[in-house]
Design an enzyme around this catalytic site. Sequence first.
Site, PDB file in Angstrom:
ATOM      1  N   ASP A 138       1.424 -13.853  45.132  1.00 59.39           N
ATOM      2  CA  ASP A 138       2.313 -14.955  44.949  1.00 59.39           C
ATOM      3  C   ASP A 138       1.948 -15.469  43.696  1.00 59.39           C
ATOM      4  O   ASP A 138       0.873 -15.087  43.039  1.00 59.39           O
ATOM      5  CB  ASP A 138       1.621 -15.941  45.970  1.00 59.39           C
ATOM      6  CG  ASP A 138       1.843 -15.629  47.589  1.00 59.39           C
ATOM      7  OD1 ASP A 138       2.812 -14.829  47.818  1.00 59.39           O
ATOM      8  OD2 ASP A 138       1.371 -15.941  48.329  1.00 59.39           O
TER       9      ASP A 138
HETATM   10  N1  URA Z   1      -1.283 -12.825  50.716  1.00 63.36           N
HETATM   11  C1  URA Z   1      -1.062 -13.901  50.474  1.00 63.36           C
HETATM   12  O1  URA Z   1      -0.657 -14.821  51.199  1.00 63.36           O
HETATM   13  N2  URA Z   1      -0.718 -13.968  49.239  1.00 63.36           N
HETATM   14  C2  URA Z   1      -0.976 -13.098  48.256  1.00 63.36           C
HETATM   15  O2  URA Z   1      -0.567 -13.443  46.949  1.00 63.36           O
HETATM   16  C3  URA Z   1      -1.663 -12.138  48.691  1.00 63.36           C
HETATM   17  C4  URA Z   1      -1.694 -11.792  49.780  1.00 63.36           C
END
Ligand code: URA
Length: 249
Positions: free
Chosen positions: A120
């Site tokens: 993310d």
């Molecule tokens: N899980 C998430 O919720 N976000 C990420 O960036 C990676 C794994």
Amino acid sequence: MNIIGAPVNPGKSCQSFMNIRLDRFLSNNTSLTRSEAQRAIRTGRVRVGEIPVNDPAFKVGEGTSVRYEGIELGKRQSRYFMLNKPAGVVCATRDGKHRTVLDLIPCDEREGLHPVGRLDKDTTGLVILTDDGDWSHRVTSPRRHCAKVYRVGLVEPLPESARLALEQGIELRGERRPTLPAKVETLGMLEIRLSIQEGKYHQVKRMLAAVGNHVVSLRRESIGTISLDPALPPGAYRPLSADEVASIG
Ligand code: URA
């Protein structure tokens, strides 16, 4: 290990191609400059496979053989990098609004690269970039059980029942199957290390939400046996070693 420092021209974009241009391939593999390489191609001194190619923009695919004045230059090699992703950068090859992980790689190196899996925008830590689609698939396929390890900051302590639920596999809304068993290590009152085998959309945040908690910070520490190099400052990257590449079977 050759560590390459952070953002050159942040936000500046250059096109990303699945295959490298012939003039770049030639200048990378000979002492020719880019413009000398272009001239050599235009004057018919370069063959791709058995065919003379006059177009410097011709795309050389992986494993393609290129000859310059009759001499085989070798086949194009795949490339693999690890990057320490800072917050605020998106894991995509292009984005109209935000800086991408590829913007952290200079234009002349980024051709054909893609991030292996996604983090993310607010997640930090290990991102691997490669132009090797098969290798990338081996990392991301849940069938390969390649562990992704995250350091997770929580809004409240994780009770034992929640830890057990995460370790056994948990139902996430919109998913047909529960998550594969995870491993949880307690690092502090509000911090855990979570190891998962898949990479579903927002998986860690959704898993913690499913047990009534909330993720306040997330950092990926490793993928399989490849750990984020502590010498890499945020935004910097380095090539993976041959052992690191080979560790993904
Ligand atoms: N899980 C998430 O919720 N976000 C990420 O960036 C990676 C794994």
